[in-house]
Scaffold this active site. Structure first.
Site, short mmCIF file in Angstrom:
data_model
loop_
_atom_site.label_atom_id
_atom_site.label_comp_id
_atom_site.label_asym_id
_atom_site.label_seq_id
_atom_site.Cartn_x
_atom_site.Cartn_y
_atom_site.Cartn_z
N ARG A 117 0.80 -1.23 0.00
CA ARG A 117 0.00 0.00 0.00
C ARG A 117 0.83 1.27 0.00
O ARG A 117 0.34 2.33 0.37
CB ARG A 117 -1.00 0.01 1.17
N LYS A 139 4.02 11.05 -12.01
CA LYS A 139 3.25 10.15 -12.86
C LYS A 139 4.03 8.85 -13.02
O LYS A 139 5.17 8.85 -13.51
CB LYS A 139 3.04 10.77 -14.24
N GLU A 181 11.77 16.93 -25.12
CA GLU A 181 11.01 17.41 -23.96
C GLU A 181 11.45 18.82 -23.56
O GLU A 181 10.63 19.63 -23.11
CB GLU A 181 11.18 16.45 -22.78
N LYS A 223 8.78 22.54 -15.45
CA LYS A 223 7.87 21.42 -15.17
C LYS A 223 7.39 21.43 -13.73
O LYS A 223 6.19 21.24 -13.47
CB LYS A 223 8.54 20.08 -15.48
N GLU A 233 -3.28 16.86 -12.70
CA GLU A 233 -3.62 17.07 -14.11
C GLU A 233 -5.11 17.34 -14.33
O GLU A 233 -5.74 16.79 -15.22
CB GLU A 233 -3.17 15.87 -14.96
N ARG A 237 -1.86 21.39 -15.85
CA ARG A 237 -0.85 20.38 -16.15
C ARG A 237 -1.10 19.70 -17.51
O ARG A 237 -0.18 19.07 -18.06
CB ARG A 237 -0.81 19.33 -15.03
N ASN A 241 1.28 17.87 -21.98
CA ASN A 241 1.04 16.85 -23.00
C ASN A 241 1.27 17.38 -24.41
O ASN A 241 1.00 16.66 -25.39
CB ASN A 241 -0.39 16.31 -22.87
N HIS A 244 2.40 15.16 -27.34
CA HIS A 244 2.33 13.78 -26.89
C HIS A 244 1.15 12.99 -27.43
O HIS A 244 1.21 11.75 -27.47
CB HIS A 244 2.33 13.73 -25.35
N HIS A 248 2.70 9.81 -28.77
CA HIS A 248 2.36 8.47 -28.27
C HIS A 248 1.76 7.63 -29.39
O HIS A 248 2.00 6.41 -29.45
CB HIS A 248 1.39 8.57 -27.11
N HIS A 260 10.64 7.48 -27.72
CA HIS A 260 9.72 8.49 -27.20
C HIS A 260 10.07 9.90 -27.65
O HIS A 260 9.21 10.65 -28.13
CB HIS A 260 9.70 8.43 -25.67
#
Length: 365
Positions: A117, A139, A181, A223, A233, A237, A241, A244, A248, A260
């Site tokens: 947990r 993330k 990036e 960032k 997000e 935020r 993306n 992306h 992606h 990537h």
């Protein structure tokens, strides 16, 4: 060494320098007694012994590695790593250290978030991509056949320890992933940063430590500032993306044969074309983005073997989509993102997206 503290659900401190790795033992929590050191097979062979030796001066170190590559970032890969943790009976007081690139921080961070947990973790990024992006913001997750990063959570590291000297073992082509990036951050937030990237292009690829440290730090600032304002997000935020949705899609459509960063670079070009065709972005700004990509030797278009319809269909699997349709982050100027009725994610007509993809095939700078 440069330091910064921000909140991404919990407090996270970022440490950047040429000697940061040597200081890693001092960054551990006072009550830490066991560390699970996780790396892929390549990074472990380069840096695992050194990092384990440093940590062993203070704590017990349990080492784990997995096969290098995106193919390990799956539910099966996560299960295998969890089973290894269980086999060594790691308890909730164990601290996870993710040593490596974005695959490692995503995978190890996700295991840290769910094992017993939740365990605390530290990111020690070894790639430029991980230093400027993947290790920051919390993330974490894994890929599935349905799409990239479809299963995951928000679980921020307590510490990000960035030692730029680790880049000396990085294959030169791997720099592309981080450079894409960095351009993304400049387009989102800081035109002067884009200029600085272009001025420093040759020195970046030569791994000049002074230039690298300053430029990496600016990406960290951009960032973390955005993440601190919107950790989960919900609104702002979303701008991170940029590039992306198409990026992606290119990765998925190519079976991850396109890495990537190069996929995101092409995505930045395509999404600049979308923004221009949709009336948000002036042609001069679109061309400036492409000139930056070109000067840093990054692609301006998707691979020729991937057709526009194939890329669009792959974009439907993007986790940021709504009502089975992809959403695109669109710039209205370098340093300013366009906000619409659903925030910073815009629904765009399929025909326009297909036209924008085709437009990049013949673009020149």
């Amino acid at each position: 060494m440069t330091n910064l503290v921000f909140r991404a659900g919990q407090e996270c401190s970022v440490h950047l320098g040429r000697d940061s790795l040597d200081r890693l033992p001092t960054l551990l929590p006072d009550d830490c007694h066991t560390v699970a050191l996780v790396a892929d097979s390549q990074v472990d062979s380069y840096h695992g012994d050194r990092v384990a030796a440093l940590l062993s001066e203070r704590v017990q170190v349990e080492r784990f590695w997995f096969p290098a590559g995106e193919a390990s970032k799956t539910r099966a890969g996560k299960e295998e790593l969890e089973d290894k943790f269980l086999a060594r009976n790691l308890d909730r007081d164990c601290l996870v250290i993710a040593l490596g690139g974005g695959v490692t921080t995503d995978l190890a961070g996700f295991v840290a978030g769910t094992y017993r947990r939740g365990l605390a973790w530290i990111a020690v990024p070894s790639s430029l991509l991980a230093m400027v992006d993947a290790s920051l913001g919390g993330k974490v997750g894994v890929d599935t056949p349905a799409g990239k990063n479809m299963i995951g959570m928000f679980h921020s590291p307590q510490v990000v320890c960035i030692d730029i000297d680790l880049l000396t073992t990085l294959p030169p082509a791997e720099l592309d992933h981080g450079l894409a990036e960095m351009i993304k951050h400049a387009v989102i937030a800081d035109p002067s940063y884009l200029d600085a990237l272009l001025r420093g292009a040759e020195k970046i690829r030569a791994l000049d430590p002074t230039v690298l440290q300053d430029l990496i730090w600016r990406s960290v600032e951009i960032k973390t500032d955005i993440v601190a304002q919107d950790p989960r997000e919900q609104n702002l935020r979303q701008v991170l993306n940029l590039g992306h949705t198409i990026g992606h899609a290119i990765e998925i459509a190519s079976g991850y044969a396109v890495g990537h960063g190069r996929a995101v670079a092409a995505g930045l070009s395509v999404e600049a074309s979308i923004a221009c065709m949709a009336g948000f972005l002036p042609e001069s700004e679109r061309d400036r983005i492409r000139a930056a990509l070109s000067q840093l030797a990054l692609p301006l278009a998707p691979p020729a073997e991937l057709s526009a319809p194939v890329i669009f269909e792959a974009s439907r699997a993007d986790k940021k989509g709504k009502r089975a349709e992809p959403r695109f982050v669109l710039a209205q100027a370098i340093g300013q993102m366009a906000k619409g009725p659903e925030g910073f994610g815009h629904q765009v007509d399929q025909a326009l997206v297909l036209a924008a993809i085709e437009e990049t095939r013949s673009c020149s700078v």
